[in-house]
Write a protein that holds these residues in place. Structure first.
Motif, PDB file in Angstrom:
ATOM      1  N   ARG A 243     -12.558  -7.445 -33.955  1.00 23.64           N
ATOM      2  CA  ARG A 243     -13.957  -7.389 -33.542  1.00 23.64           C
ATOM      3  C   ARG A 243     -14.013  -7.560 -32.032  1.00 23.64           C
ATOM      4  O   ARG A 243     -13.145  -8.200 -31.443  1.00 23.64           O
ATOM      5  N   PRO A 244     -15.020  -7.011 -31.369  1.00 25.86           N
ATOM      6  CA  PRO A 244     -15.036  -7.053 -29.899  1.00 25.86           C
ATOM      7  C   PRO A 244     -15.214  -8.459 -29.345  1.00 25.86           C
ATOM      8  O   PRO A 244     -15.872  -9.312 -29.946  1.00 25.86           O
ATOM      9  N   PHE A 245     -14.612  -8.693 -28.186  1.00 26.84           N
ATOM     10  CA  PHE A 245     -14.852  -9.899 -27.401  1.00 26.84           C
ATOM     11  C   PHE A 245     -15.959  -9.595 -26.394  1.00 26.84           C
ATOM     12  O   PHE A 245     -15.786  -8.735 -25.526  1.00 26.84           O
ATOM     13  N   THR A 266      -5.383  -8.756 -26.639  1.00 25.02           N
ATOM     14  CA  THR A 266      -5.184  -7.566 -27.469  1.00 25.02           C
ATOM     15  C   THR A 266      -6.470  -7.313 -28.238  1.00 25.02           C
ATOM     16  O   THR A 266      -6.856  -8.114 -29.094  1.00 25.02           O
ATOM     17  N   ASN A 267      -7.144  -6.232 -27.904  1.00 25.04           N
ATOM     18  CA  ASN A 267      -8.386  -5.881 -28.592  1.00 25.04           C
ATOM     19  C   ASN A 267      -8.732  -4.433 -28.242  1.00 25.04           C
ATOM     20  O   ASN A 267      -8.904  -4.096 -27.070  1.00 25.04           O
ATOM     21  N   HIS A 268      -8.839  -3.598 -29.267  1.00 28.50           N
ATOM     22  CA  HIS A 268      -9.106  -2.173 -29.054  1.00 28.50           C
ATOM     23  C   HIS A 268     -10.549  -1.792 -29.376  1.00 28.50           C
ATOM     24  O   HIS A 268     -10.886  -0.602 -29.376  1.00 28.50           O
ATOM     25  N   LYS A 269     -11.393  -2.787 -29.631  1.00 30.02           N
ATOM     26  CA  LYS A 269     -12.793  -2.512 -29.954  1.00 30.02           C
ATOM     27  C   LYS A 269     -13.654  -2.616 -28.699  1.00 30.02           C
ATOM     28  O   LYS A 269     -13.567  -3.601 -27.962  1.00 30.02           O
ATOM     29  N   PRO A 270     -14.515  -1.631 -28.440  1.00 27.14           N
ATOM     30  CA  PRO A 270     -15.378  -1.711 -27.254  1.00 27.14           C
ATOM     31  C   PRO A 270     -16.397  -2.833 -27.387  1.00 27.14           C
ATOM     32  O   PRO A 270     -16.817  -3.194 -28.487  1.00 27.14           O
ATOM     33  N   GLN A 271     -16.777  -3.384 -26.258  1.00 26.85           N
ATOM     34  CA  GLN A 271     -17.803  -4.421 -26.256  1.00 26.85           C
ATOM     35  C   GLN A 271     -19.149  -3.822 -26.648  1.00 26.85           C
ATOM     36  O   GLN A 271     -19.468  -2.688 -26.292  1.00 26.85           O
ATOM     37  N   ASN A 272     -19.936  -4.611 -27.363  1.00 29.11           N
ATOM     38  CA  ASN A 272     -21.260  -4.153 -27.796  1.00 29.11           C
ATOM     39  C   ASN A 272     -22.334  -4.431 -26.762  1.00 29.11           C
ATOM     40  O   ASN A 272     -23.296  -3.675 -26.637  1.00 29.11           O
ATOM     41  N   ASN A 301      -2.709  -3.879 -24.124  1.00 31.57           N
ATOM     42  CA  ASN A 301      -3.187  -3.330 -25.395  1.00 31.57           C
ATOM     43  C   ASN A 301      -4.659  -3.650 -25.595  1.00 31.57           C
ATOM     44  O   ASN A 301      -5.038  -4.443 -26.462  1.00 31.57           O
ATOM     45  N   VAL A 302      -5.486  -3.016 -24.767  1.00 30.51           N
ATOM     46  CA  VAL A 302      -6.915  -3.306 -24.808  1.00 30.51           C
ATOM     47  C   VAL A 302      -7.729  -2.032 -24.602  1.00 30.51           C
ATOM     48  O   VAL A 302      -7.249  -1.039 -24.052  1.00 30.51           O
ATOM     49  N   HIS A 303      -8.970  -2.093 -25.044  1.00 31.43           N
ATOM     50  CA  HIS A 303      -9.956  -1.076 -24.696  1.00 31.43           C
ATOM     51  C   HIS A 303     -10.286  -1.214 -23.210  1.00 31.43           C
ATOM     52  O   HIS A 303     -10.151  -2.288 -22.614  1.00 31.43           O
ATOM     53  N   ASP A 304     -10.739  -0.139 -22.608  1.00 28.08           N
ATOM     54  CA  ASP A 304     -11.053  -0.156 -21.172  1.00 28.08           C
ATOM     55  C   ASP A 304     -12.090  -1.216 -20.805  1.00 28.08           C
ATOM     56  O   ASP A 304     -12.117  -1.703 -19.667  1.00 28.08           O
ATOM     57  N   ASP A 305     -12.942  -1.582 -21.754  1.00 28.11           N
ATOM     58  CA  ASP A 305     -13.967  -2.590 -21.457  1.00 28.11           C
ATOM     59  C   ASP A 305     -13.351  -3.905 -20.991  1.00 28.11           C
ATOM     60  O   ASP A 305     -13.942  -4.624 -20.169  1.00 28.11           O
ATOM     61  N   TYR A 306     -12.167  -4.245 -21.507  1.00 26.99           N
ATOM     62  CA  TYR A 306     -11.555  -5.529 -21.145  1.00 26.99           C
ATOM     63  C   TYR A 306     -10.820  -5.441 -19.813  1.00 26.99           C
ATOM     64  O   TYR A 306     -10.607  -6.463 -19.156  1.00 26.99           O
TER      65      TYR A 306
END
Length: 380
Positions: A243-245, A266-272, A301-306
Motif C-alpha cells: 500500500r502507498p506511503f 521498497t514500495n511500487h504503489k503511487p502515493q494517493n 525499488n520504488v515508484h517515482d513518487d518516493y
C-alpha cells in the motif's frame, strides 16, 4: 583486525572489559575469522565483551572455551547460518548476560540460536534482536515461553525484537494481530508491542513482536501498520508495503526514529495524496521531513513518487550529506533529465551516488550532482 585482538590479549594480560567496535554506527567494523583463531586469542580474566562479527561461526569461536570466565557478551552479526565444522561445546555456566542481534534474516533459527541458548543454563539477562523465516507459524509469546523462558530458570530480564516472516500461499490458518497479542496476556513483561502484516501480491506474512522501550539498532520491514513510539537506539530502518506511503507516514518515521542513519524504501504503489510541493519556503518550513542524522538512502525499488519524496526539498530536508542508491532511469525521469529546479537542493546534498543503469548517462548528470562521487552499477 584479528592481529589487533591477538595483540590486545598478549599485551593486556589482565583485561576485564573489551568493547571492540566503532562508536559510530556508520563506520562500524566487524571481526571475522577465516580459520579457528590463534591460541593467543584467549583470556582467563575477560568478564565482559562487546563485539561486532561477520557470522554465527565467529560467535561460536568466542564461546569455545577461550574466554572461560566471560559473564557478559554482546554480539552483533551480519548473518546467521549453520556452522561449518564448529560444534556447540557444552554448558556456558559462567555467562549471566547475553545479547545477540542480526539485521539480515535467517532461515536457521531452530538449528543455531536455540541450541546456543540451551548452553546458557545460568543466564539472568537476555537480549535477542532477530529476523527469522518460519515455515508454519509466527514466533509469538507462546513460542518464547515454551522454548526460551521456561528453559532458563534464572532469567530475570528478557528484551527482544523478532520479525518473523513466512509464505502464506497454501496456509489455511493465518493468525491476526489479536491472536498474537493474546499470546502475551500472561507474559512476564507485559509491555509488548505486536502486529501482523499480510502481503497478498507477494504471498507473504510478517509478524513483529518486541519489548518496549527497545534497545535495538535495527527495525526492518516497517509498513503502514507501524504503531509508532520512540526508538532512540535505532540507526537502520527498512520500509516495505503493498500500500502507498503518504507524506504523513514519513513524518511519523522521522519522529519515531530521531537518530536514523540508514533508510531503505521498497514500495511500487503511487502515493494517493500529493499536494503541490514544488519549491517555496512556506511548504519547506511547514511540510518537510527533517532528518538530523540520515547519511544513506536506498530507493532502488520504488515508484517515482518516493524519489520525489526524498529529492524535493519541500518534502525532505537533508541536514547532512547523503549516500544515495537509485536507478538511473528513475532519477532521470524525476529530475526531468537533470534540469528540474525542485530537486536541485537535495541533489547537491548527495556525496556519493550509486547509479544502477541500463543505458548511457546524460552529460548533464555530473553538473546536477556537483558534490557527488558517482559510482556506476549495471542492472542484471
Amino acid at each position: 583486525m584479528l592481529n589487533i585482538c591477538n595483540d590486545i590479549f598478549t599485551v593486556f594480560t589482565h583485561l576485564i572489559h573489551l568493547k571492540f567496535y566503532e562508536s559510530s554506527y556508520k563506520n562500524r567494523i566487524r571481526l571475522f575469522f577465516d580459520d579457528p583463531p590463534l591460541s593467543t586469542f584467549r583470556s582467563a580474566t575477560l568478564l565482559k565483551l562487546n563485539i561486532r562479527l561477520q557470522c554465527f561461526d565467529d560467535c561460536l569461536y568466542l564461546l569455545d572455551g577461550r574466554f572461560n570466565q566471560l559473564q557478559i557478551l554482546y554480539v552483533d552479526l551480519i548473518h546467521i547460518r549453520p556452522p561449518h565444522e564448529i560444534k556447540n561445546q557444552g554448558d556456558l555456566s559462567n555467562l549471566k548476560w547475553f545479547s545477540l542481534s542480526c539485521y539480515i534474516g535467517t532461515h536457521y533459527y531452530d538449528e543455531t540460536i536455540l541450541p546456543l541458548l540451551y548452553r546458557m543454563s545460568n543466564l539472568e539477562q537476555l537480549g535477542l534482536y532477530l529476523s527469522v523465516f518460519v515455515n508454519k507459524t509466527f514466533i509469538d509469546g507462546n513460542h518464547l515461553k515454551r522454548n526460551i523462558i521456561n528453559c532458563m530458570p534464572r532469567l530475570s530480564q528478557f528484551i527482544f525484537y523478532f520479525d518473523s516472516y513466512m509464505y502464506t500461499g497454501n496456509k489455511l490458518y493465518l493468525p491476526l494481530t489479536e491472536d498474537i497479542q493474546h499470546a502475551f496476556i500472561d507474559f512476564p513483561n507485559n509491555n509488548i508491542i505486536s502486529y501482523v502484516d499480510y502481503f497478498p501480491e507477494g504471498q507473504e506474512g510478517r509478524c513483529h513482536i518486541y519489548s518496549y522501550p527497545s534497545l535495538m539498532e535495527y527495525y526492518s520491514f516497517i509498513t503502514n501498520n507501524f504503531p509508532g513510539g520512540l526508538y532512540n537506539y535505532v540507526r537502520e530502518v527498512s520500509l516495505f508495503d503493498e500500500r502507498p506511503f503518504e507524506h504523513e507516514f514519513f513524518l511519523r518515521i522521522q519522529k519515531s526514529f530521531p537518530c536514523l542513519e540508514e533508510l531503505s524504501v521498497t514500495n511500487h504503489k503511487p502515493q494517493n495524496r500529493k499536494p503541490h510541493f514544488e519549491s517555496n519556503n512556506h511548504n519547506r518550513n511547514l511540510f518537510a521531513v527533517k532528518y538530523s542524522f540520515l547519511g544513506e538512502v536506498n530507493i532502488l525499488n520504488v515508484h517515482d513518487d518516493y524519489i520525489e519524496q526524498f529529492l524535493f526539498d519541500t518534502k525532505t530536508c537533508l541536514q547532512n550529506t547523503v549516500i544515495l542508491y537509485i536507478k538511473y532511469e528513475s532519477l532521470q525521469r524525476v529530475t526531468h533529465n537533470f534540469t528540474r529546479d525542485a530537486t536541485r537542493i537535495n541533489c547537491a546534498q548527495i556525496s556519493k551516488l550509486y547509479l544502477y543503469r541500463e543505458s548511457e548517462c546524460s552529460n548533464s548528470l555530473e553538473e546536477y550532482f556537483p558534490n557527488a562521487e558517482i559510482c556506476y552499477r549495471q542492472i542484471y
